[in-house]
Scaffold this active site. Structure first.
Site, PDB file in Angstrom:
ATOM      1  N   HIS A  51      30.596  50.919  66.675  1.00 47.24           N
ATOM      2  CA  HIS A  51      31.042  51.487  65.396  1.00 47.24           C
ATOM      3  C   HIS A  51      32.020  50.550  64.685  1.00 47.24           C
ATOM      4  O   HIS A  51      32.007  50.429  63.456  1.00 47.24           O
ATOM      5  CB  HIS A  51      31.670  52.867  65.602  1.00 47.24           C
ATOM      6  CG  HIS A  51      31.899  53.598  64.323  1.00 47.24           C
ATOM      7  ND1 HIS A  51      33.141  53.826  63.789  1.00 47.24           N
ATOM      8  CD2 HIS A  51      31.023  54.093  63.424  1.00 47.24           C
ATOM      9  CE1 HIS A  51      33.032  54.461  62.630  1.00 47.24           C
ATOM     10  NE2 HIS A  51      31.741  54.626  62.391  1.00 47.24           N
ATOM     11  N   THR A  84      37.647  63.762  54.066  1.00 43.99           N
ATOM     12  CA  THR A  84      36.440  63.070  54.500  1.00 43.99           C
ATOM     13  C   THR A  84      36.334  62.996  56.024  1.00 43.99           C
ATOM     14  O   THR A  84      37.352  62.992  56.721  1.00 43.99           O
ATOM     15  CB  THR A  84      36.402  61.623  53.952  1.00 43.99           C
ATOM     16  OG1 THR A  84      35.312  60.916  54.532  1.00 43.99           O
ATOM     17  CG2 THR A  84      37.690  60.850  54.268  1.00 43.99           C
ATOM     18  N   ASN A 112      37.601  52.847  55.503  1.00 40.10           N
ATOM     19  CA  ASN A 112      36.434  52.900  54.605  1.00 40.10           C
ATOM     20  C   ASN A 112      36.842  53.381  53.217  1.00 40.10           C
ATOM     21  O   ASN A 112      36.396  52.862  52.197  1.00 40.10           O
ATOM     22  CB  ASN A 112      35.372  53.860  55.163  1.00 40.10           C
ATOM     23  CG  ASN A 112      34.667  53.298  56.379  1.00 40.10           C
ATOM     24  OD1 ASN A 112      34.813  52.120  56.700  1.00 40.10           O
ATOM     25  ND2 ASN A 112      33.942  54.149  57.086  1.00 40.10           N
ATOM     26  N   LYS A 130      29.923  48.007  63.012  1.00 38.59           N
ATOM     27  CA  LYS A 130      29.267  48.639  61.858  1.00 38.59           C
ATOM     28  C   LYS A 130      30.251  48.747  60.687  1.00 38.59           C
ATOM     29  O   LYS A 130      29.929  48.449  59.538  1.00 38.59           O
ATOM     30  CB  LYS A 130      28.729  50.025  62.258  1.00 38.59           C
ATOM     31  CG  LYS A 130      28.174  50.846  61.113  1.00 38.59           C
ATOM     32  CD  LYS A 130      29.214  51.825  60.573  1.00 38.59           C
ATOM     33  CE  LYS A 130      28.736  52.480  59.296  1.00 38.59           C
ATOM     34  NZ  LYS A 130      29.770  53.396  58.720  1.00 38.59           N
ATOM     35  N   ASP A 133      35.369  65.013  48.627  1.00 39.61           N
ATOM     36  CA  ASP A 133      34.734  64.337  49.756  1.00 39.61           C
ATOM     37  C   ASP A 133      34.558  62.882  49.303  1.00 39.61           C
ATOM     38  O   ASP A 133      34.646  62.572  48.105  1.00 39.61           O
ATOM     39  CB  ASP A 133      33.380  65.014  50.023  1.00 39.61           C
ATOM     40  CG  ASP A 133      32.450  64.156  50.848  1.00 39.61           C
ATOM     41  OD1 ASP A 133      32.878  63.726  51.934  1.00 39.61           O
ATOM     42  OD2 ASP A 133      31.334  63.894  50.394  1.00 39.61           O
ATOM     43  N   ASP A 191      32.077  60.063  51.079  1.00 38.41           N
ATOM     44  CA  ASP A 191      30.705  59.527  51.190  1.00 38.41           C
ATOM     45  C   ASP A 191      29.676  60.445  50.545  1.00 38.41           C
ATOM     46  O   ASP A 191      29.544  61.589  50.930  1.00 38.41           O
ATOM     47  CB  ASP A 191      30.366  59.291  52.662  1.00 38.41           C
ATOM     48  CG  ASP A 191      31.209  58.166  53.236  1.00 38.41           C
ATOM     49  OD1 ASP A 191      31.977  58.421  54.167  1.00 38.41           O
ATOM     50  OD2 ASP A 191      31.132  57.041  52.691  1.00 38.41           O
TER      51      ASP A 191
HETATM   52  C1  XBP Z   1      30.255  61.198  55.757  1.00 37.85           C
HETATM   53  C2  XBP Z   1      30.089  60.944  57.193  1.00 37.85           C
HETATM   54  C3  XBP Z   1      30.433  59.591  57.722  1.00 37.85           C
HETATM   55  C4  XBP Z   1      29.567  58.514  57.054  1.00 37.85           C
HETATM   56  C5  XBP Z   1      29.594  57.246  57.873  1.00 37.85           C
HETATM   57  O1  XBP Z   1      31.608  61.537  55.632  1.00 37.85           O
HETATM   58  O2  XBP Z   1      29.722  61.844  57.933  1.00 37.85           O
HETATM   59  O3  XBP Z   1      30.155  59.617  59.100  1.00 37.85           O
HETATM   60  O4  XBP Z   1      28.199  58.968  57.048  1.00 37.85           O
HETATM   61  O5  XBP Z   1      30.951  56.809  57.975  1.00 37.85           O
HETATM   62  P1  XBP Z   1      32.090  62.370  54.314  1.00 37.85           P
HETATM   63  P2  XBP Z   1      31.544  56.511  59.431  1.00 37.85           P
HETATM   64  O6  XBP Z   1      30.856  62.771  53.568  1.00 37.85           O
HETATM   65  O7  XBP Z   1      32.855  63.543  54.894  1.00 37.85           O
HETATM   66  O8  XBP Z   1      32.941  61.415  53.537  1.00 37.85           O
HETATM   67  O9  XBP Z   1      30.558  55.620  60.140  1.00 37.85           O
HETATM   68  O10 XBP Z   1      32.871  55.844  59.160  1.00 37.85           O
HETATM   69  O11 XBP Z   1      31.676  57.863  60.098  1.00 37.85           O
HETATM   70 MG    MG Z   2      29.872  63.371  52.050  1.00 36.40          MG
END
Ligand code: XBP
Ligand code: MG
Length: 274
Positions: free
Chosen positions: A83, A123, A129, A86, A11, A13
């Site tokens: 978005h 992800t 990102n 952001k 993953d 984030d």
């Molecule tokens: C985490 C998410 C993302 C981030 C924000 O994704 O759910 O939405 O919080 O990024 P993962 P965006 O843990 O699966 O990597 O604003 O680009 O969605």
């Molecule tokens: Mg995550």
């Protein structure tokens, strides 16, 4: 049949890097720029993370504001524009080097590459990102290290849907029991388990209180030989950091290492015959 570890699926984030605080700040900057009276505090953001995907998270929040938020005629288009801004703010903060890889991530990636273990990314966030994060933290050839880079640009349904993990397995021609998934959140853990993949969790401030039922290991990070990690569930054996050897053992014995499902809940991962 001894299950041989063939691939690590990461993953992004919260797992490869502790990005959610920078995401949170980027959301708030975008709200300010749009003249919205919204502020996502850390405590509120921890709750809002129950929704994967920034657009989905903002849409759900906006619709919950009731009369206090005058909905624009085209709500979807409005949220997409919000978005996009952001994501621009988020990218600027990453380019400034605000976010480093979490402890042990680079070591584990290097170990896997040296031992021919394949790598992939799964992800709910966007490729843009991921690119900015890894461009600022890995050598420029990093894209060649990951056989599959599954993002929300390719797979629409967000975690806890298993779709992003199922896509990775299909593209790599691997079975779930040949892989280990690394996650940081409730949704991420559920997505990996629903795809039948053993999960290793690394918590952080926004997800340390999440329910990780079914996970094989719950740690506060991968750790380093000189920086032991804290084990919240499971066994690391003699090492106090996550090594590739531990993951191979986990694949062989992990059915005994699972967290007991939340009281009363069925085991999330149907136990395949060992
Ligand atoms: C985490 C998410 C993302 C981030 C924000 O994704 O759910 O939405 O919080 O990024 P993962 P965006 O843990 O699966 O990597 O604003 O680009 O969605
Ligand atoms: Mg995550």
């Amino acid at each position: 049949m001894t299950k041989k570890l063939e691939a690590l699926i990461f993953d992004v984030d919260g797992t490869l890097a502790d990005t959610e605080e920078v995401h949170r700040q980027a959301f708030n900057l975008a709200f300010q720029n749009f003249g919205l009276p919204w502020y996502w505090s850390p405590a509120l953001y921890e709750k809002l993370l129950e929704t994967s995907g920034g657009c989905e998270r903002m849409m759900k929040f906006a619709l919950a504001q009731g009369e206090s938020f005058k909905r624009p005629p085209d709500m979807e288009e409005y949220i997409v524009r919000l978005h996009k801004l952001k994501t621009t703010y988020y990218g600027q903060m990453l380019v400034e080097g605000r976010v480093k890889l979490r402890a042990g991530v680079r070591r584990l990636i290097d170990e896997a590459r040296q031992q021919g273990i394949r790598l992939a990314i799964a992800t709910s966030s966007a490729y843009a990102n991921v690119k900015i994060l890894l461009d600022s933290n890995l050598p420029k050839e990093w894209p060649s290290w990951f056989e599959v880079l599954a993002t929300c640009d390719i797979i629409e349904s967000k975690k806890p849907s298993p779709a992003v993990y199922q896509f990775v397995l299909q593209e790599m021609g691997l079975r779930a029991d040949q892989c280990v998934a690394f996650e940081d959140s409730y949704n991420g853990n559920r997505a990996a388990l629903a795809a039948g993949i053993k999960s290793v969790i690394t918590t952080h401030t926004f997800t340390e209180n999440d329910d990780f039922s079914g996970a094989a290991l719950v740690l506060d990070g991968f750790g380093e030989p000189d920086r032991p990690c804290k084990v919240n569930h499971g066994e690391l054996g003699k090492r106090q950091w996550l090594a590739l050897a531990t993951l191979q053992k986990l694949l062989r014995n992990s059915l005994r290492d699972e967290i007991a499902p939340a009281a009363g809940g069925p085991p999330i991962l149907q136990q395949s015959p060992a």
